[in-house]
Write a protein that holds these residues in place. Structure first.
Motif, PDB file in Angstrom:
ATOM      1  N   ILE A  57       0.845  -1.194   0.000  1.00 29.23           N
ATOM      2  CA  ILE A  57       0.000   0.000   0.000  1.00 29.23           C
ATOM      3  C   ILE A  57       0.878   1.242   0.000  1.00 29.23           C
ATOM      4  N   LYS A  78       1.404   5.404   1.273  1.00 26.15           N
ATOM      5  CA  LYS A  78       1.144   6.246   2.448  1.00 26.15           C
ATOM      6  C   LYS A  78      -0.302   6.733   2.471  1.00 26.15           C
ATOM      7  N   SER A  79      -0.844   6.899   1.273  1.00 26.68           N
ATOM      8  CA  SER A  79      -2.234   7.372   1.157  1.00 26.68           C
ATOM      9  C   SER A  79      -3.247   6.241   1.311  1.00 26.68           C
ATOM     10  N   GLY A  80      -2.732   5.026   1.537  1.00 21.51           N
ATOM     11  CA  GLY A  80      -3.658   3.928   1.778  1.00 21.51           C
ATOM     12  C   GLY A  80      -4.164   3.240   0.520  1.00 21.51           C
ATOM     13  N   ILE A 137       1.076  -6.456   1.878  1.00 20.07           N
ATOM     14  CA  ILE A 137       0.247  -5.507   2.638  1.00 20.07           C
ATOM     15  C   ILE A 137      -0.965  -5.063   1.824  1.00 20.07           C
ATOM     16  N   PHE A 138      -2.108  -5.028   2.477  1.00 25.32           N
ATOM     17  CA  PHE A 138      -3.359  -4.557   1.871  1.00 25.32           C
ATOM     18  C   PHE A 138      -4.034  -3.597   2.847  1.00 25.32           C
ATOM     19  N   MET A 139      -5.057  -2.912   2.366  1.00 25.92           N
ATOM     20  CA  MET A 139      -5.809  -2.050   3.270  1.00 25.92           C
ATOM     21  C   MET A 139      -7.003  -2.816   3.807  1.00 25.92           C
ATOM     22  N   PRO A 182      -0.640   8.593  10.190  1.00 23.82           N
ATOM     23  CA  PRO A 182      -1.884   8.147   9.564  1.00 23.82           C
ATOM     24  C   PRO A 182      -1.594   7.540   8.199  1.00 23.82           C
ATOM     25  N   ILE A 183      -2.177   6.392   7.931  1.00 25.74           N
ATOM     26  CA  ILE A 183      -2.106   5.824   6.586  1.00 25.74           C
ATOM     27  C   ILE A 183      -3.426   6.155   5.905  1.00 25.74           C
ATOM     28  N   GLY A 184      -3.322   6.757   4.780  1.00 24.59           N
ATOM     29  CA  GLY A 184      -4.550   7.108   4.054  1.00 24.59           C
ATOM     30  C   GLY A 184      -5.032   8.505   4.410  1.00 24.59           C
TER      31      GLY A 184
END
Lengths: 367, 367, 367, 367
Positions: free
Chosen positions: A313, A315-317, B266-268, B365-367
């Motif tokens: 992913i 940093k912005s998700g 890695i996934f959200m 924060p991610i995203g």
């Protein structure tokens, strides 16, 4: 606290990032009067230096150490020794991808989660480059040990690379310095060269197991029940990048033994010191050295910097893929050998000093 | 120094010998306002208590804990908590043999070599009895964790006894509390009962592998590069009596993997937190927790106190044999389970406190 | 151990000698995300810099600080910050006398007695030059404090020079920055200029008393019973070169008071916080801050480097005399002001971090 | 962290509250083989014990110390020594007033502000009763010192009570043990008896200055630049309840001296050791002992527990008055004398051990 320090008396704090101006080790508590100069430290750094053969990263760093303090007229003064290594090969490159995406299996994401800021250039603080500072400090530790216990020897070597293990019946101390893998088995050295070459070309990587042996360590080092010699060695090794397991003596395999098999029987040696029938204990009982060889072993995971795309992913998700190009080690375990030796030296010196603090070198006489 | 202490903020110093009047843990740095009473601590001690079934030592100790300080009106006050356990079953027996001879595989000889004096009664400070103090301190740590991160759970269990391993496909969390071995595999529990019974009757002993899992640990605990969460867990486990190896996640087996196999992609997740395709890392990257389960594993060697005669020497340096009679555990790994849980709790609480010291709970924060 | 470190969470290790290539401070545990650059640190170093007026040593050092690690894109990253100051004015001079003779009142003899080796050039490690590293670390601490408690202010000033004391009725905060002595009393500044000029010309020296006040420190910092805020401040000040006494609030004069006179009576302020009728306590009760001004005071002895011949001995044990020529401060107390501010900043930041570790900022509500 | 610990090698953690079941000291790092029993420790505790004359609190505590660990067959074993003192005179009384109101000049309010909870009974952790644990640990330190440096002597005495100072020309070592104030001036002892009696009857209190002298301390103890002997002594004394100022040698008065006056000139003694013309330095230069007498002095403020009503507030924030009835010391400085001796002993032993850790007892030969 001391989150970037280790050791109690011989206390090492490392600092610096992979692509900052410099990195180094601040060493406090070194005994005075130890003969040392930059060349002696450089000797050990040169063993770890990248770019020496095709099996390690092609980053070219001089890794030239400077002693900025604590040494006067060729001897330590007892004040802090600052060992600095300037970063010279901070190749200007495009970091935009690595700045945005987290590499799977890498500390990228956790540094971000913890601190909300990270120096992504070359891995920043989490780069294996930090281990150069450990090797410098370990070099100083070796000189101090030499002054205290001249016959003490610390030697690391690789015993496993991926699926391949050494043949212990072919173990040869002399072979270790003759191959790029620090392997004590000539046949393994040859076989592994081909194996690793193939891995390197395919952009893959593989893990390894390293063993460090300290010979000539006096009995009585270490202290119950949390300042144990094995506890401190385990912590020292586990703190090295990519290490996932640590063993003393028989290690994980001790679980399979019965008490009869595991007991190292004791006899009297000709010199009035006890001798043992075996060394399942790895030279440590109850956290204290027995006088036998200290044996510590650890596993290094494969580098997560590989050419095969992996899901990740940003940093912005957002979900994406990443390929890690650049200069990397197909088997970071190789360069872990001098690092582990350095850590072992620092721990053993620390315990030599601690022991003389508490006991003054008093020894319970046997016989 | 702190050779009998561990932890930085939540700092535990254990004291006491197996056959002295009492032993205990002095705990400094506990947060104030944590609801706790003796019953809550006793709950955990009862799990470790000897003599509960035929597989552990028949020494009968009430192991009743007293809180001597640091708790007022049912809450911690932020001042040191003294947890004391009186030794009640110091059976008068003949220690003359053990006072003169060193048991192979035991700390007898190293304490003597280091200090020139040792409390040989029941193993003195090197007795596994010291771990009762760890369990008490860990019980307090659990209550403090509960106040900070209510959903965090720490569970230990046995995955190997001698040559026998669990079948991971049969893993059942619920089974752990139902058998005397803390095994999460019902079939194994049955098989091992017979196996250990035979060993016990023959006066032998065997090693074991314990795994501890911490679920619900927030991302961001731990600190580079020597105050790493995995470093501290490794040290904590290695400091337990008889432990010879420690692994995080994939552990020693990581050496066999390639980079592709080892990378936890890695996934959200739906909750805005990253999720991972696998957990080779054991929940820790670069020394910092990822939010996944923390997995630590360690091997316990077989007790050296066995009925088969072993060669040894006396304090006077004469060669002889020894048989260790008395009340011993055929598999000390069993009682290591609650001890390891306690150590994990202490380490995790320590890092919760350290993290809020340095970052104040700030999270990238991610995203 | 940490003989060259101070602080628990915000941990500073200074290194370097007066005439080596460089000196500096290795700072571990700084919170991440603190905005900082070299200019901000330099600001504080410039206040301490020698050679700025005729009252301080004429050694001319740029004292230019370099940040070698731990800062990325203008913010701290949470990893160690290395602050290095290169020594540029290592004037080549004849050290043969100072190498052979011990200056009375100086650390020359004790370093020799302890270590059997000493870097005699310019005082080596015992030179006041080491305090530049403290000021650099203190500058970083100030920026971190600013991010945590914006209104907290730390100000040092001189209240006594030799026989001369300030008139507290003339106390003016604004005056402190307007004179070379950091004196908050304009009349004293004028009188002391003449006084010190005479001392300087005669090659003599004199002691001083410095006071540091921290305003806006939240209640609740510090911890019983050995991690007290006043204990740590006392240690920090006593560790500065030439300091012989430290006071908190009423200080040594507290001995003369009765309980009635000493009690700072408590009232409720309009903002729901307690207010006090007086501040004999210096803002600290039971080792914990009350929310009042923190007041710490210390005495600096006169420089032992003077032009009047003093009796001494040589390394060879021969009796002789010594005159210390060279560039020295007639009143080292002047440059101790920024050093003391730096130490106070480091201690207060450390306790801010420690407090949020243990209590999470929890506060007992009054009312 | 170690907020309730002091010392590096000889590490003391005290625990316990005034009215809890017990208090004590956990001592880690004591050398092995030190002959010690409860009687030897009790000897020092008896000097501090309250209720021995009309000038100290009438609380009657046996203050009987129990050694729970770390001593075997009359000698220390090198493992932690637990020194426990049970609280026997926890007189049931009405604490409702003290539970609600904060005593001015007392730690009541700061404990509440920091922790949000406090054990108000008898002052809880902030009670001077905690110092009994220090005296016990100091007693053990004295025995260890005796084994290492038999001629080292540590003696404390009072030099000021309120407005009254001793006459140094009448100084008599022998007088110290003969009066209830530990005053080395017979005339002062007589005068102060009347003075304190009047204060006691009026329900008032007064401060004091204590001096501790250590004779026979070898040159070379202490370490630059934060592990200084004077830094550690200052911290040790400042950590004692009610202490507001600490001085080494000339102390605060050093500010008034010129360099000529302050320099302790050096000569060669007949035994090949340096001798000094004076001791303004208090036996410490650059943080390292010179071999002269170590002199440390500190001021104790008057007890805040007095019979005169003082303005204060309640937990609920209401303004009110308080009178502290109960059993208190009109001059807590009296009982601070044995406490300060104990702290000095612990610090000096710690530095003896540290010094042999780093230097091995190496000494730079003069001559």
């Amino acid at each position: 606290m001391s989150i970037n320090s280790f050791g109690r008396m011989f206390r090492v704090t490392t600092w610096g990032e992979s692509h900052g101006p410099a990195l180094g080790a601040t060493v406090d508590g070194c005994p005075p009067g130890v003969p040392v100069d930059e060349g002696m430290i450089q000797h050990w750094l040169d063993r770890r230096k990248p770019g020496q053969n095709k099996y390690t990263t092609q980053r070219r760093e001089a890794d030239a150490v400077k002693i900025l303090s604590g040494v006067f007229e060729g001897q330590t003064t007892g004040t802090p020794v600052q060992l600095m290594i300037e970063n010279t090969d901070q190749r200007s490159k495009d970091y935009s991808e690595i700045a945005e995406k987290f590499r799977p299996g890498h500390a990228d994401i956790t540094y971000w989660q913890k601190y909300g800021i990270r120096d992504y250039r070359g891995g920043g603080r989490s780069s294996a480059r930090e281990t150069a500072a450990r090797v410098a400090a370990g070099g100083l530790a070796r000189e101090a040990i030499k002054a205290l216990v001249p016959d003490l020897q610390i030697t690391g070597y690789m015993v496993r690379m991926g699926e391949h293990e050494i043949d212990r019946s072919l173990f040869d101390w002399g072979e270790i310095e003759r191959n790029p893998f620090w392997v004590p088995d000539r046949q393994a050295a040859e076989d592994w060269a081909d194996y690793l070459d193939r891995l390197r070309k395919s952009g893959s990587s593989v893990g390894a197991v390293i063993e460090v042996v300290a010979r000539g360590v006096p009995a009585g080092l270490g202290a119950p029940v949390y300042g144990k010699l094995d506890t401190d060695l385990a912590a020292a090794m586990m703190s090295i990048n990519a290490v996932k397991g640590v063993e003393i003596g028989e290690g994980m395999a001790a679980a399979k033994l019965t008490g009869e098999a595991n007991a190292d029987e004791i006899f009297m040696g000709n010199d009035g010191q006890p001798v043992f029938s075996s060394n399942h204990a790895g030279g440590i009982l109850g956290g204290i050295s027995t006088g036998q060889d200290i044996i510590v072993r650890f596993a290094v995971k494969p580098t997560s910097s590989i050419l095969t795309p992996r899901k990740t992913i940003t940093k912005s998700g957002e979900e994406t893929e990443i390929i890690t190009k650049g200069r990397h080690d197909p088997c970071v375990g190789i360069r872990a050998v001098p690092v582990a030796e350095a850590m072992a030296a620092a721990v053993i010196l620390d315990h030599l000093l601690l022991d003389r603090a508490q006991t003054g070198g008093l020894r319970g006489p046997i016989g």
